[in-house]
Enzyme design. Structure first.
Site, PDB file in Angstrom:
ATOM      1  N   SER A 128       0.841  -1.203   0.000  1.00 57.04           N
ATOM      2  CA  SER A 128       0.000   0.000   0.000  1.00 57.04           C
ATOM      3  C   SER A 128       0.867   1.241   0.000  1.00 57.04           C
ATOM      4  O   SER A 128       1.977   1.240   0.520  1.00 57.04           O
ATOM      5  CB  SER A 128      -0.904   0.026   1.226  1.00 57.04           C
ATOM      6  N   LYS A 182      -4.549  -6.662   3.196  1.00 54.04           N
ATOM      7  CA  LYS A 182      -4.507  -5.507   2.276  1.00 54.04           C
ATOM      8  C   LYS A 182      -5.922  -5.137   1.823  1.00 54.04           C
ATOM      9  O   LYS A 182      -6.271  -3.953   1.723  1.00 54.04           O
ATOM     10  CB  LYS A 182      -3.628  -5.831   1.063  1.00 54.04           C
ATOM     11  N   HIS A 185      -7.617  -3.387   4.625  1.00 47.74           N
ATOM     12  CA  HIS A 185      -7.019  -2.041   4.671  1.00 47.74           C
ATOM     13  C   HIS A 185      -7.737  -1.124   3.681  1.00 47.74           C
ATOM     14  O   HIS A 185      -8.134  -0.007   4.006  1.00 47.74           O
ATOM     15  CB  HIS A 185      -5.522  -2.130   4.348  1.00 47.74           C
ATOM     16  N   ASN A 186      -7.920  -1.602   2.457  1.00 49.72           N
ATOM     17  CA  ASN A 186      -8.583  -0.767   1.445  1.00 49.72           C
ATOM     18  C   ASN A 186     -10.036  -0.505   1.817  1.00 49.72           C
ATOM     19  O   ASN A 186     -10.550   0.586   1.583  1.00 49.72           O
ATOM     20  CB  ASN A 186      -8.514  -1.427   0.070  1.00 49.72           C
ATOM     21  N   GLU A 189     -10.074   2.127   4.266  1.00 47.60           N
ATOM     22  CA  GLU A 189      -9.795   3.375   3.536  1.00 47.60           C
ATOM     23  C   GLU A 189     -11.107   3.944   2.940  1.00 47.60           C
ATOM     24  O   GLU A 189     -11.349   5.157   3.004  1.00 47.60           O
ATOM     25  CB  GLU A 189      -8.782   3.049   2.437  1.00 47.60           C
TER      26      GLU A 189
HETATM   27  P1  NBP Z   1      -0.575  -2.214 -14.310  1.00 45.61           P
HETATM   28  O1  NBP Z   1      -1.574  -2.785 -13.407  1.00 45.61           O
HETATM   29  O2  NBP Z   1      -0.976  -1.125 -15.223  1.00 45.61           O
HETATM   30  O3  NBP Z   1       0.058  -3.398 -15.196  1.00 45.61           O
HETATM   31  C1  NBP Z   1       1.011  -3.131 -16.176  1.00 45.61           C
HETATM   32  C2  NBP Z   1       2.098  -4.170 -16.129  1.00 45.61           C
HETATM   33  O4  NBP Z   1       1.558  -5.478 -16.326  1.00 45.61           O
HETATM   34  C3  NBP Z   1       3.103  -3.944 -17.246  1.00 45.61           C
HETATM   35  O5  NBP Z   1       4.368  -4.276 -16.751  1.00 45.61           O
HETATM   36  C4  NBP Z   1       2.625  -4.941 -18.294  1.00 45.61           C
HETATM   37  O6  NBP Z   1       3.634  -5.315 -19.207  1.00 45.61           O
HETATM   38  C5  NBP Z   1       2.255  -6.100 -17.425  1.00 45.61           C
HETATM   39  N1  NBP Z   1       1.451  -7.122 -18.074  1.00 45.61           N
HETATM   40  C6  NBP Z   1       0.162  -7.111 -18.479  1.00 45.61           C
HETATM   41 BR1  NBP Z   1      -0.942  -5.681 -18.387  1.00 45.61          BR
HETATM   42  N2  NBP Z   1      -0.246  -8.258 -19.022  1.00 45.61           N
HETATM   43  C7  NBP Z   1       0.816  -9.057 -18.964  1.00 45.61           C
HETATM   44  C8  NBP Z   1       1.033 -10.385 -19.375  1.00 45.61           C
HETATM   45  N3  NBP Z   1       0.067 -11.113 -19.896  1.00 45.61           N
HETATM   46  N4  NBP Z   1       2.265 -10.899 -19.194  1.00 45.61           N
HETATM   47  C9  NBP Z   1       3.243 -10.154 -18.651  1.00 45.61           C
HETATM   48  N5  NBP Z   1       3.101  -8.898 -18.232  1.00 45.61           N
HETATM   49  C10 NBP Z   1       1.897  -8.348 -18.384  1.00 45.61           C
HETATM   50  O7  NBP Z   1       0.731  -1.747 -13.491  1.00 45.61           O
HETATM   51  P2  NBP Z   1       0.839  -0.916 -12.118  1.00 45.61           P
HETATM   52  O8  NBP Z   1      -0.096   0.228 -12.127  1.00 45.61           O
HETATM   53  O9  NBP Z   1       2.289  -0.690 -11.897  1.00 45.61           O
HETATM   54  O10 NBP Z   1       0.290  -1.946 -11.028  1.00 45.61           O
HETATM   55  C11 NBP Z   1       0.894  -3.199 -10.788  1.00 45.61           C
HETATM   56  C12 NBP Z   1       0.124  -3.934  -9.716  1.00 45.61           C
HETATM   57  O11 NBP Z   1       0.142  -3.162  -8.537  1.00 45.61           O
HETATM   58  C13 NBP Z   1      -1.349  -4.155 -10.038  1.00 45.61           C
HETATM   59  O12 NBP Z   1      -1.757  -5.391  -9.539  1.00 45.61           O
HETATM   60  C14 NBP Z   1      -2.058  -3.058  -9.314  1.00 45.61           C
HETATM   61  O13 NBP Z   1      -3.375  -3.398  -8.937  1.00 45.61           O
HETATM   62  C15 NBP Z   1      -1.183  -2.867  -8.133  1.00 45.61           C
HETATM   63  N6  NBP Z   1      -1.212  -1.453  -7.725  1.00 45.61           N
HETATM   64  C16 NBP Z   1      -1.077  -1.170  -6.472  1.00 45.61           C
HETATM   65  C17 NBP Z   1      -1.095   0.127  -6.059  1.00 45.61           C
HETATM   66  C18 NBP Z   1      -0.912   0.376  -4.658  1.00 45.61           C
HETATM   67  O14 NBP Z   1      -1.095   1.468  -4.170  1.00 45.61           O
HETATM   68  N7  NBP Z   1      -0.540  -0.633  -3.942  1.00 45.61           N
HETATM   69  C19 NBP Z   1      -1.224   1.188  -6.915  1.00 45.61           C
HETATM   70  C20 NBP Z   1      -1.346   0.894  -8.185  1.00 45.61           C
HETATM   71  C21 NBP Z   1      -1.334  -0.438  -8.589  1.00 45.61           C
HETATM   72  P3  NBP Z   1       3.841  -4.481 -20.584  1.00 45.61           P
HETATM   73  O15 NBP Z   1       4.657  -3.305 -20.206  1.00 45.61           O
HETATM   74  O16 NBP Z   1       4.539  -5.434 -21.446  1.00 45.61           O
HETATM   75  O17 NBP Z   1       2.477  -4.121 -21.087  1.00 45.61           O
END
Ligand code: NBP
Length: 476
Positions: A128, A182, A185-186, A189
């Site tokens: 988070s 987690k 937590h959300n 939130e």
């Molecule tokens: P995204 O959720 O937008 O995912 C993009 C990534 O996934 C890229 O690296 C993309 O590769 C890869 N990808 C996809 Br889409 N399909 C794929 C596949 N079939 N095989 C391999 N790679 C694949 O990225 P993010 O916003 O950085 O979030 C990542 C994770 O973190 C998510 O689960 C999200 O829910 C979570 N998250 C958490 C928070 C937080 O506050 N904790 C915030 C935001 C996100 P490519 O570049 O080749 O398309």
């Protein structure tokens, strides 16, 4: 093989997590399906630490020390399974796959079981704090085996946020425990934000104040018991002026709250476990309601003047009433969230340390707040606490707030200002402390129409009354 840990999936979250690891002295293997992202990470941030870029998944895995630890940071759902399927043939017994995406805990349980059968560890880890947290220190909630935590713990504890020298990371429990925590937590939130929004709405209606004036009130509240990241940024958002129109930012934004689904997951899980998390549920439904524009329009036209004019006599007293009602409602939301974690922990045999969970939310994450220290203390003092509401600190805060809470909810109802979370939290509180609940009548109705039986207050056993016959009672 030189890298201590690897990150595959280098969109915003993975990239920042990899940089955080590298900045903390770990050698990080990096990989992304589209290699351009890997190259740009190294080109732009290669000087921040030691990255070992892998063009292919095979190169990436080959660069990792054993047991290998691979963080998967891709879009949750099918992409996570696709990446796991690609990784598994390249890994060996004892290696660890860490899913730091926002997976549903049931998916994490399924993946963990399947990978365990193949001799691999799977750590479903909640992260988070968004982009900034990932880079500068998130709150980290790792699930999975103790062996996997032995390898991951020292790294995660180093890159996590720290409060009073304590890392905002602890081993939550086996399989889905990390993602479950987690999720809750959300959910909390959601409740926290809804309560803040209602407090703002009450102040606006009751005081006829501008958003900028209300920002000052939140700024003031942030110096006391309510001190938290969300209260701090509320002041920031309320004080913001839209550059294009010169109006308050909050007045030019459409009043439809969006959601990605973790509130819904939390409520669904709570329904399955039979835990009333009314604050989170009301918050989730309030977001849904806000999006039903046609219904809102129709109702607005049908009932234009359903409320009374609100006249607050003593402005300072009213602000203090709203503050106390907000604190009491917030305590209810947290009490319910921790009940939910306790129930999940029991159902899935996770043995989650509730006080420890409060500790790792003190920094890095969105609900970080001063008051989480009190939750830790409450569970340290009494691990089998029936509800947080009765722990001394919270009982005092809620008790002191009751008259304010009632005034605010009653005044809002009269004025026609919706307070779903404030009022349902008060109803929850009153239901918990009631001597007798009308649930007795419900039992009577169930027995009347469906012979569902009931239990008596004066004798053991189950009973049924022949409602359609002579109304005699017999043991069921
Ligand atoms: P995204 O959720 O937008 O995912 C993009 C990534 O996934 C890229 O690296 C993309 O590769 C890869 N990808 C996809 Br889409 N399909 C794929 C596949 N079939 N095989 C391999 N790679 C694949 O990225 P993010 O916003 O950085 O979030 C990542 C994770 O973190 C998510 O689960 C999200 O829910 C979570 N998250 C958490 C928070 C937080 O506050 N904790 C915030 C935001 C996100 P490519 O570049 O080749 O398309």
């Amino acid at each position: 093989a030189t890298a201590q840990i690897g990150v595959t999936g280098l969109a915003v979250m993975g990239r920042n997590l990899a940089r955080n690891l590298a900045r903390n002295g770990f050698t990080v293997a990096v990989h992304n399906r589209t290699p351009a992202r890997t190259r740009s990470l190294v080109a732009e941030h290669g000087d921040e630490g030691t990255f070992v870029p892998g063009e292919t998944m095979a190169d990436f895995v080959a660069s990792l020390e054993r047991p290998r630890a691979v963080i998967v940071m891709v879009k949750a759902g099918a992409p996570t399974d696709a990446v796991i399927d690609e990784l598994v043939p390249l890994l060996e017994e004892g290696d660890i796959i860490v899913d730091c995406g926002n997976a549903h805990f049931a998916d994490t349980r399924r993946r963990e079981e399947a990978l365990r059968a193949q001799g691999l560890h799977f750590s479903g880890t909640g992260v988070s704090g968004g982009e900034e947290g990932a880079l500068l220190g998130p709150s980290i909630m790792p699930g999975g085996s103790a062996e996997s935590y032995a390898k991951l713990g020292p790294m995660f504890e180093k890159i996590a946020a720290h409060v009073d020298g304590v890392p905002c990371c602890t081993h939550v429990g086996p399989d889905g425990a990390g993602h479950f925590v987690k999720m809750v937590h959300n959910g909390i939130e959601y409740a926290d934000m809804q309560l803040i929004a209602e407090a703002y709405d009450l102040l606006r209606a009751g005081l006829d104040a501008t958003p900028a004036e209300i920002a000052e009130i939140f700024r003031d509240w942030n110096n006391g018991e309510l001190e938290s990241f969300l209260i701090e940024i509320t002041a920031d958002v309320l004080a913001h002026t839209d550059a294009a129109t010169g109006r308050s930012f909050v007045d030019i934004v459409q009043d439809r709250a969006e959601q990605k689904g973790t509130g819904r997951w939390t409520v669904q899980s709570a329904l399955d476990l039979g835990i009333p998390i009314t604050g989170i549920a009301e918050a989730t439904f309030a977001r849904s309601l806000s999006g039903h524009v046609d219904q809102r329009e129709a109702a607005r036209r049908a009932f234009p003047d359903a409320g009374e004019k609100w006249q607050v006599a003593d402005r300072d007293a009213f602000v203090e009433d709203v503050r106390r009602a907000l604190l009491a409602s917030k305590i209810v939301a947290y009490a319910q969230g921790f009940d939910h974690i306790r129930a999940g922990s029991k159902e899935y045999a996770w043995d989650i340390d509730l006080g420890g969970t409060a500790t790792i939310w003190r920094g890095g994450c969105i609900i970080r707040a001063r008051f989480l220290n009190r939750i830790r203390e409450a569970y340290d003092e009494q691990p089998d606490l029936p509800t947080l509401l009765v722990a001394p600190y919270f009982a005092e805060a809620v008790g002191a707030g009751v008259p304010s809470w009632r005034r605010v909810v009653a005044d809002a109802a009269r004025a026609g200002v919706p307070t779903p979370a404030f009022s349902s939290s008060l109803a929850y509180f009153d239901a918990l402390r009631a001597e007798r609940l009308p649930a007795a009548l419900i039992q009577g109705l169930r027995d009347n129409f469906g012979a569902h039986t009931y239990q008596r207050v004066d004798r053991a056993g189950s009973f049924h009354t022949t409602w359609a016959g002579d109304r005699t009672e017999s043991p069921a």
